[in-house]
Write a protein that holds these residues in place. Structure first.
Motif, PDB file in Angstrom:
ATOM      1  N   CYS A  22       0.843  -1.185   0.000  1.00 56.56           N
ATOM      2  CA  CYS A  22       0.000   0.000   0.000  1.00 56.56           C
ATOM      3  C   CYS A  22       0.885   1.245   0.000  1.00 56.56           C
ATOM      4  N   LYS A  23       0.562   2.185  -0.873  1.00 59.27           N
ATOM      5  CA  LYS A  23       1.238   3.476  -0.873  1.00 59.27           C
ATOM      6  C   LYS A  23       0.517   4.378   0.129  1.00 59.27           C
ATOM      7  N   TYR A  24       1.319   4.968   1.025  1.00 64.62           N
ATOM      8  CA  TYR A  24       0.740   5.839   2.043  1.00 64.62           C
ATOM      9  C   TYR A  24       1.728   6.951   2.360  1.00 64.62           C
ATOM     10  N   ASP A  25       1.268   8.182   2.294  1.00 66.15           N
ATOM     11  CA  ASP A  25       2.055   9.349   2.662  1.00 66.15           C
ATOM     12  C   ASP A  25       3.431   9.368   1.992  1.00 66.15           C
ATOM     13  N   GLU A  78      -5.501   2.573   2.571  1.00 63.90           N
ATOM     14  CA  GLU A  78      -5.604   3.912   3.147  1.00 63.90           C
ATOM     15  C   GLU A  78      -7.080   4.277   3.259  1.00 63.90           C
ATOM     16  N   SER A  81      -7.156   9.275   5.410  1.00 67.35           N
ATOM     17  CA  SER A  81      -5.786   9.751   5.647  1.00 67.35           C
ATOM     18  C   SER A  81      -5.007   8.923   6.669  1.00 67.35           C
ATOM     19  N   LYS A  82      -5.435   7.693   6.904  1.00 64.44           N
ATOM     20  CA  LYS A  82      -4.701   6.786   7.787  1.00 64.44           C
ATOM     21  C   LYS A  82      -4.510   5.457   7.062  1.00 64.44           C
ATOM     22  N   LEU A  83      -3.465   4.734   7.444  1.00 64.52           N
ATOM     23  CA  LEU A  83      -3.178   3.429   6.865  1.00 64.52           C
ATOM     24  C   LEU A  83      -3.729   2.350   7.797  1.00 64.52           C
ATOM     25  N   SER A 182      -7.387  -0.652  -3.548  1.00 69.25           N
ATOM     26  CA  SER A 182      -7.355   0.819  -3.399  1.00 69.25           C
ATOM     27  C   SER A 182      -8.724   1.423  -3.560  1.00 69.25           C
TER      28      SER A 182
END
Length: 182
Positions: A22-25, A78, A81-83, A182
């Protein structure tokens, strides 16, 4: 090892497999599964050096019981705005399932279920403004499946009664809900 055409990422432990991404921040998070007993799966935060070498730093280690064969982080997503990451450890004495929330600084368990025959949140997905966790029993041949949901990320509601009976296998969930989380 992940080969992205610009380098590779090695966790240094050959028995780990990648079970979720997962892509996060701005970072890629990699969930692993451990297929040999005695240790716990990890989530790594990855980065790429100027020379194209991938590096991974362990940011979360699964826990609960004894590290059993097939303990893993099978799903990450995500949401608001949190994983979020689901973790499962099929320890024979007391299977454990946890859904973790990461706010960019701290990992917090926001749902935990454990015990013999317990139901396992496995796959996380978002529909509109709701985060869902769908899972199957730790024993593939018995028990019913579970459907949880949350609209705030911390308060989970069991909506399992909307699922009809017992499916024969928890392994079918990626096929039912797709591979793209996603």
């Amino acid at each position: 090892v992940v080969d992205a055409g610009i380098g590779s990422l090695s966790f240094g432990v050959p028995e780990r497999n990648i079970t979720s991404l997962c892509k996060y921040d701005g970072s890629l998070y990699v969930g692993t599964g451990l297929w040999l007993s005695g240790s716990f799966a990890h989530i790594y935060q990855t980065s790429i050096t100027a020379t194209g070498v991938w590096t991974g730093t362990s940011v979360l280690t699964g826990s609960g019981g004894t590290g059993a064969t097939a303990n893993a982080f099978p799903s990450m997503i995500e949401y608001k705005s949190k994983l979020y990451a689901s973790y499962f450890n099929p320890t024979t004495a007391t299977a454990t399932s946890v859904i973790y929330q990461f706010d960019g600084t701290t990992w917090t368990g926001v749902f935990t279920s454990s015990g013999a025959g317990q139901l396992v949140p496995y796959h996380l997905f978002v529909d509109k403004d709701t985060l869902y966790a769908i899972g199957g029993p730790d024993n593939v041949t018995t028990g019913n499946h579970q459907l949880l949901y949350t609209t705030d990320g911390t308060t989970w509601t069991d909506n399992s009664t909307t699922l009809e009976g017992s499916c024969g296998s928890r392994l079918a969930f990626p096929l039912l809900f797709g591979f793209d989380q996603s």
